[in-house]
Design a protein around this motif. Structure first.
Motif, PDB file in Angstrom:
ATOM      1  N   ASN A   1       0.806  -1.211  -0.186  1.00  0.00           N
ATOM      2  CA  ASN A   1      -0.223   0.114   0.062  1.00  0.00           C
ATOM      3  C   ASN A   1       0.798   1.154  -0.114  1.00  0.00           C
ATOM      4  O   ASN A   1       0.469   2.376   0.366  1.00  0.00           O
ATOM      5  N   GLY A   2       2.007   1.253  -0.626  1.00  0.00           N
ATOM      6  CA  GLY A   2       2.775   2.251  -0.509  1.00  0.00           C
ATOM      7  C   GLY A   2       3.980   2.522   0.255  1.00  0.00           C
ATOM      8  O   GLY A   2       4.934   3.280   0.323  1.00  0.00           O
ATOM      9  N   ALA A   3       3.878   1.665   1.270  1.00  0.00           N
ATOM     10  CA  ALA A   3       5.025   1.746   2.344  1.00  0.00           C
ATOM     11  C   ALA A   3       5.820   0.589   2.166  1.00  0.00           C
ATOM     12  O   ALA A   3       5.509  -0.575   2.195  1.00  0.00           O
ATOM     13  N   PRO A   4       7.061   0.848   2.340  1.00  0.00           N
ATOM     14  CA  PRO A   4       8.345  -0.095   2.337  1.00  0.00           C
ATOM     15  C   PRO A   4       8.138  -1.089   3.376  1.00  0.00           C
ATOM     16  O   PRO A   4       8.103  -0.659   4.618  1.00  0.00           O
ATOM     17  N   THR A   5       8.043  -2.348   3.222  1.00  0.00           N
ATOM     18  CA  THR A   5       7.983  -3.514   4.254  1.00  0.00           C
ATOM     19  C   THR A   5       8.882  -4.438   3.984  1.00  0.00           C
ATOM     20  O   THR A   5       8.806  -5.128   2.853  1.00  0.00           O
ATOM     21  N   ARG A   6       9.709  -4.874   4.889  1.00  0.00           N
ATOM     22  CA  ARG A   6      10.503  -5.812   4.899  1.00  0.00           C
ATOM     23  C   ARG A   6       9.904  -7.221   5.305  1.00  0.00           C
ATOM     24  O   ARG A   6       9.379  -7.306   6.266  1.00  0.00           O
ATOM     25  N   PHE A   7      10.182  -8.196   4.422  1.00  0.00           N
ATOM     26  CA  PHE A   7       9.737  -9.593   4.879  1.00  0.00           C
ATOM     27  C   PHE A   7      10.735 -10.559   4.703  1.00  0.00           C
ATOM     28  O   PHE A   7      11.704 -10.622   4.134  1.00  0.00           O
ATOM     29  N   VAL A   8      10.448 -11.673   5.648  1.00  0.00           N
ATOM     30  CA  VAL A   8      11.416 -12.743   5.456  1.00  0.00           C
ATOM     31  C   VAL A   8      10.597 -13.904   4.384  1.00  0.00           C
ATOM     32  O   VAL A   8       9.425 -14.069   4.745  1.00  0.00           O
ATOM     33  N   VAL A   9      11.204 -14.420   3.658  1.00  0.00           N
ATOM     34  CA  VAL A   9      10.611 -15.213   2.676  1.00  0.00           C
ATOM     35  C   VAL A   9      10.408 -16.566   3.434  1.00  0.00           C
ATOM     36  O   VAL A   9      11.386 -17.340   3.860  1.00  0.00           O
ATOM     37  N   ASP A  10       9.417 -17.021   3.394  1.00  0.00           N
ATOM     38  CA  ASP A  10       8.942 -18.307   4.506  1.00  0.00           C
ATOM     39  C   ASP A  10       8.108 -19.024   3.718  1.00  0.00           C
ATOM     40  O   ASP A  10       6.832 -18.961   3.581  1.00  0.00           O
TER      41      ASP A  10
ATOM     42  N   GLN B   1       0.372  -1.093  10.321  1.00  0.00           N
ATOM     43  CA  GLN B   1      -0.001   0.251  10.526  1.00  0.00           C
ATOM     44  C   GLN B   1       0.760   1.062   9.525  1.00  0.00           C
ATOM     45  O   GLN B   1       0.013   2.019   8.900  1.00  0.00           O
ATOM     46  N   ARG B   2       1.991   1.018   9.097  1.00  0.00           N
ATOM     47  CA  ARG B   2       2.627   1.715   8.085  1.00  0.00           C
ATOM     48  C   ARG B   2       1.893   1.628   6.731  1.00  0.00           C
ATOM     49  O   ARG B   2       1.966   2.347   6.006  1.00  0.00           O
ATOM     50  N   ALA B   3       1.274   0.453   6.396  1.00  0.00           N
ATOM     51  CA  ALA B   3       0.571   0.033   5.136  1.00  0.00           C
ATOM     52  C   ALA B   3      -0.738   0.880   5.209  1.00  0.00           C
ATOM     53  O   ALA B   3      -1.612   0.602   4.279  1.00  0.00           O
ATOM     54  N   GLY B   4      -1.313   1.394   6.435  1.00  0.00           N
ATOM     55  CA  GLY B   4      -2.442   2.175   6.267  1.00  0.00           C
ATOM     56  C   GLY B   4      -3.495   1.469   7.143  1.00  0.00           C
ATOM     57  O   GLY B   4      -4.807   1.856   7.176  1.00  0.00           O
ATOM     58  N   LEU B   5      -3.292   0.201   7.342  1.00  0.00           N
ATOM     59  CA  LEU B   5      -4.235  -0.481   8.130  1.00  0.00           C
ATOM     60  C   LEU B   5      -4.271  -0.321   9.630  1.00  0.00           C
ATOM     61  O   LEU B   5      -3.160   0.140  10.351  1.00  0.00           O
ATOM     62  N   HIS B   6      -5.309  -0.219  10.448  1.00  0.00           N
ATOM     63  CA  HIS B   6      -5.183   0.093  11.691  1.00  0.00           C
ATOM     64  C   HIS B   6      -5.596  -0.981  12.654  1.00  0.00           C
ATOM     65  O   HIS B   6      -6.680  -1.582  12.539  1.00  0.00           O
ATOM     66  N   PRO B   7      -4.436  -1.569  13.155  1.00  0.00           N
ATOM     67  CA  PRO B   7      -4.847  -2.930  13.986  1.00  0.00           C
ATOM     68  C   PRO B   7      -5.881  -2.801  15.241  1.00  0.00           C
ATOM     69  O   PRO B   7      -6.546  -3.763  15.273  1.00  0.00           O
TER      70      PRO B   7
END
Length: 193
Positions: free
Chosen positions: A92-101, A115-121
């Motif tokens: 959603n436009g926010a850089p997010t680091r993932f571990v490939v699993d 939250q950084r991606a615009g979702l409100h937990p």
């Protein structure tokens, strides 16, 4: 300053004092030579401190990073020091680091990444349960508007937000299945569309 940093500072101070005392006792007859030795040790000390302080910057510059070959639909990921493969995607436009699993069936976001991606937990409903190596955790299903890596964009991606503690978001098979080829060889993971 943390306790570890204070401990390291004390250790280095004691080590420096011991070296200085040794130099003074050993070279008390020849002050010129002693000054030369002391200058060398000071340079070694400060060089070592600088190298330790800059190690993360040097390592991130020297080690290979993820590569995107958009026209070919290919992504190459280097294996990190911990043996895992990591990828940074724009969620959603926010850089997010993932571990490939490859053992995870879905894409799972940490609360912070959500939250950084615009979702409100606080607005999410944690109805589902996921089984992890640490036991079961509550998860909330979400739909991500866009997941992008350069020109490779996936819209309306299903994912989950983890209700428990998690350090890094997981990139599971729901995303990896969108690639025609997933290959691991010579310390690199190649994802090909």
């Amino acid at each position: 300053m943390s306790g570890d940093q204070i401990g390291n500072l004390i250790y280095l101070s004691v080590l420096g004092a011991a070296l200085l005392t040794w130099l003074l006792v050993r070279g008390r007859l020849n002050l010129n030579k002693m000054a030369q030795h002391m200058a060398v040790w000071v340079l070694i000390f400060f060089g070592t401190v600088a190298a330790i302080g800059l190690w993360d910057d040097v390592r991130s510059t020297v080690l290979p990073r993820q590569s995107v070959f958009g026209e070919e639909g290919r992504i190459e990921l280097p294996r990190e020091q911990d043996g895992h493969y990591y990828i940074t995607l724009d969620v959603n436009g926010a850089p997010t680091r993932f571990v490939v699993d490859t053992g995870a069936s879905s894409m799972v976001l940490t609360r912070q990444d959500a939250q950084r991606a615009g979702l409100h937990p606080e607005d999410l409903v944690f109805l589902s349960t996921a089984m992890t190596a640490n036991g079961s955790v509550q998860t909330a299903p979400v739909t991500l508007e866009s997941v992008a890596l350069g020109p490779i964009v996936d819209n309306r991606m299903p994912a989950y937000v983890n209700g428990g503690e998690m350090d890094t978001s997981l990139l599971g098979m729901t995303y990896l299945d969108r690639f025609a080829r997933v290959e691991i060889s010579n310390g690199r993971m190649v994802l090909q569309r």
